[in-house]
Each structure stands twice: as C-alpha cells, then as structure tokens.
Write an enzyme that holds these catalytic residues in place. Structure first.
Site, short mmCIF file in Angstrom:
data_model
loop_
_atom_site.label_atom_id
_atom_site.label_comp_id
_atom_site.label_asym_id
_atom_site.label_seq_id
_atom_site.Cartn_x
_atom_site.Cartn_y
_atom_site.Cartn_z
N LYS A 115 0.85 -1.19 0.00
CA LYS A 115 0.00 0.00 0.00
C LYS A 115 0.88 1.24 0.00
O LYS A 115 1.83 1.34 0.78
CB LYS A 115 -0.92 -0.01 1.22
CG LYS A 115 -2.14 0.88 1.09
CD LYS A 115 -3.16 0.54 2.18
CE LYS A 115 -4.46 1.30 1.97
NZ LYS A 115 -4.35 2.70 2.33
N GLU A 132 0.22 3.16 6.86
CA GLU A 132 -0.80 2.67 5.93
C GLU A 132 -0.69 1.16 5.72
O GLU A 132 -1.65 0.51 5.32
CB GLU A 132 -0.70 3.39 4.59
CG GLU A 132 -1.11 4.84 4.61
CD GLU A 132 -2.62 5.02 4.72
OE1 GLU A 132 -3.36 4.06 4.44
OE2 GLU A 132 -3.05 6.13 5.11
#
Length: 334
Positions: free
Chosen positions: A314, A320
């Site tokens: 990601k 994240e």
C-alpha cells in the site's frame, strides 16, 4: 450467530455471548504480495462470523469465492475507472453486466461504492471529482435496466469534505466541496440510498495531538470531552459521525443514514500506532457502534473495519501498511 460470539470470534478473543444483531464488517484490501487466496479469505471470514465485507475493486477471483457465502458485500469502483463509466451509459452497462449481473444470483451485493475518498480539494483525487456523479447515475441506470435496482449506489467520502466539524452540530461541507457533494447528496436522497463515510479518529489525533487527546480518540476518556448543546461527546468517533449528520442536514440530506465504510487504527509505522492502541480502538469500536451516536442514539451504525490484513504494497506513510486485523497466516493480530 449471537452478537458477542460473532464479534469476539472475529477479534480472536473469548467472551460471553449476548444475543443481537452484528453491526461490523471488514474491508478486504489486496495491495500485498503475501495474502491468502480469495477462497481462503472467505473461509476465514465464515469461521470468524464475519458476514459483511467491503472490497475496493471487482476482482473475479474474489467475487467467485463469495458465491454462496452469505457475506453481504459493498462492491467498489476504483477511482481510475470513473472517467470511463461516466463517459457513456454503455460503459456502465458493460461494467454492471460483468461485475454485478454475473454474480447477483448468489453473491449478496447490497451497495456499489463508486469511487473512494474523491475530493475536489485534494490534489491526489481532484482529477476524478467531475466523474463521480455521472458514473453513479450511469451505474444506477444500468442496475435498474438489469432488474437490480434494489442495489444501492453511493460513493465513500472522507472528513476532508467537511469545512467545519467542531462542535459536531456545526458540521458543514466546505465551500470548495459543496458544488461536488451537494448534487451527490441529492442523488442519494432521490434514490433512497445511503451515505458512506470513512471515519478515522487516528488521523485526527496525530494531526493535532494536543487538542485531540489519545483517550478521546480511543474511546477511553473517563467523561464528556466536548459539550455541544444537549449532546455530550466522550469519544471522537461519535463527534466525527455527528458532524457528518449535521453537514448532511444542511445540504438537504436529513433523511440519509450513514454507513461507516472504513474505520481503523494502525499497529505500527507512526505516532500512536501501536498494537495496544489498535487493539483498544478496534475492540471499543465494535462495542460502541451498536449504540449509535448522541445525535442518532439507539440506532446501530453499520461499520466496516479497515482492514482484514496488513497490505505491504500500500502506498503512503508506513502506518498505511499496518491496519490489518489478521496476519497473512490468518492468525488474529489481537
């Protein structure tokens, strides 16, 4: 399955059971190179009592694995596809035939999320803003033509669209976002749809840790933090959701319900991103959404936890890549 059995099987914990309806689902992202196969993921969800899922793109292997599973699905349209779907009704018709009609007989698709966190004031997604509503309209028409008009059409919005959110009763969409979101709200009202909101107290906390205390973000404040007329707010999640409700009311969307299409907390990779904090957030969130918010009490709030797995590919900050509830070997993280 009894409420708490489902919830705590899901979290990997052992707790007494209480009968009731489950309000939590999961977001199943696939930006990783180490995840189980789609059939294995669906089996994991079934074993853990997870009966609601959001996926971000219509991968055939995922949709095939969901056949006959009984899992209720939000099916996503990636932002990069919006221009094509907005350009001609035929493009939307083909998309619906391939990704909805093909599976509708034995996959419980209840909503199409047309785009994710598109904002006219965000440079990363502003290029897609002009296409969201036309794509929604074309997909709605294609669903009706296919005899599937019961499937909701919406788009997932972030708090970035709010120009005001404090106190929650003053929630309003910003001047820069209104021309984008107001017609979408009109579409949702006219089609008896629902408003999808991505709500992340984590980012609000790390953006202003002095004024947004960690305990307020984690549901652990011992008392009311924000007084707003007749309402008192003991956690930031409620305040953010009610700010969305207030903004919807000001934009003609009083009748709309909100579904939380994403909410989560990272376990690593950033400020306050720890296993302990993430466990606290997810556990309290699952309990809390059954009660509604101060503005809409006693109304369970459908909420999709982000995310099923860490996604090691990601993009963005390191945090994240650490929102998963399970490790890739399917062992619960918490």
């Amino acid at each position: 399955m009894p409420l708490m059995a489902a919830i705590f099987l899901f979290l990997g914990l052992l707790m007494p059971t209480i009968t009731g309806a489950q309000s939590t689902g999961v977001c199943y992202g696939t930006l990783a190179d180490n995840l189980p196969s789609a059939p294995e993921v669906v089996q994991l969800c079934q074993r853990r009592g997870i009966d609601k899922m959001r996926i971000f793109d219509p991968k055939p292997e995922t949709l095939e694995a969901l056949r006959g599973s009984g899992i209720r699905l939000i099916l996503g349209v990636p932002n990069v596809n919006l221009q094509a779907l907005a350009s001609t009704p035929n493009a939307a018709t083909d998309w619906v035939k391939s990704n909805v009609v093909t599976y509708a007989s034995d996959v419980d698709i209840w909503c199409i999320a047309v785009g994710n966190e598109v904002s006219p004031i965000n440079g990363a997604t502003s290029q897609f803003a002009q296409y969201v509503l036309p794509a929604m309209q074309n997909i709605q028409s294609a669903l009706v033509a296919a005899g599937l008009g019961q499937i909701k059409v919406s788009t997932a919005s972030s708090a970035e669209l709010l120009g005001s959110s404090y106190p929650p009763s003053q929630g309003a969409f910003s001047d820069g976002a209104s021309s984008f979101i107001d017609p979408i709200i009109g579409f949702l009202v006219n089609n008896n749809s629902t408003f999808l909101a991505n709500v992340y107290p984590y980012f609000a906390h790390i953006g202003d840790p002095v004024n947004v205390q960690l305990s307020y973000a984690l549901f652990t404040s011992p008392g009311v933090v924000v007084h707003d007329g007749q309402y008192g707010y003991q956690n930031l999640f409620d305040a953010m959701v009610d700010a969305f409700y207030a903004a919807l009311e000001k934009a003609g969307g009083t009748a709309l319900d909100i579904v939380i299409s994403e909410s989560g907390w990272p376990s690593d990779g950033g400020v306050a991103a720890t296993m302990e904090n993430a466990k606290t957030y997810y556990t309290n969130l699952v309990y809390h959404v059954m009660r509604g918010t101060p503005k809409r009490p006693e109304k369970a709030l459908d909420t999709y936890l982000f995310a099923l797995f860490d996604e090691n590919q990601k993009p963005g900050p390191e945090s994240e890549r650490h929102f998963g509830l399970f490790f890739p070997n399917e062992v619960p993280k918490y």
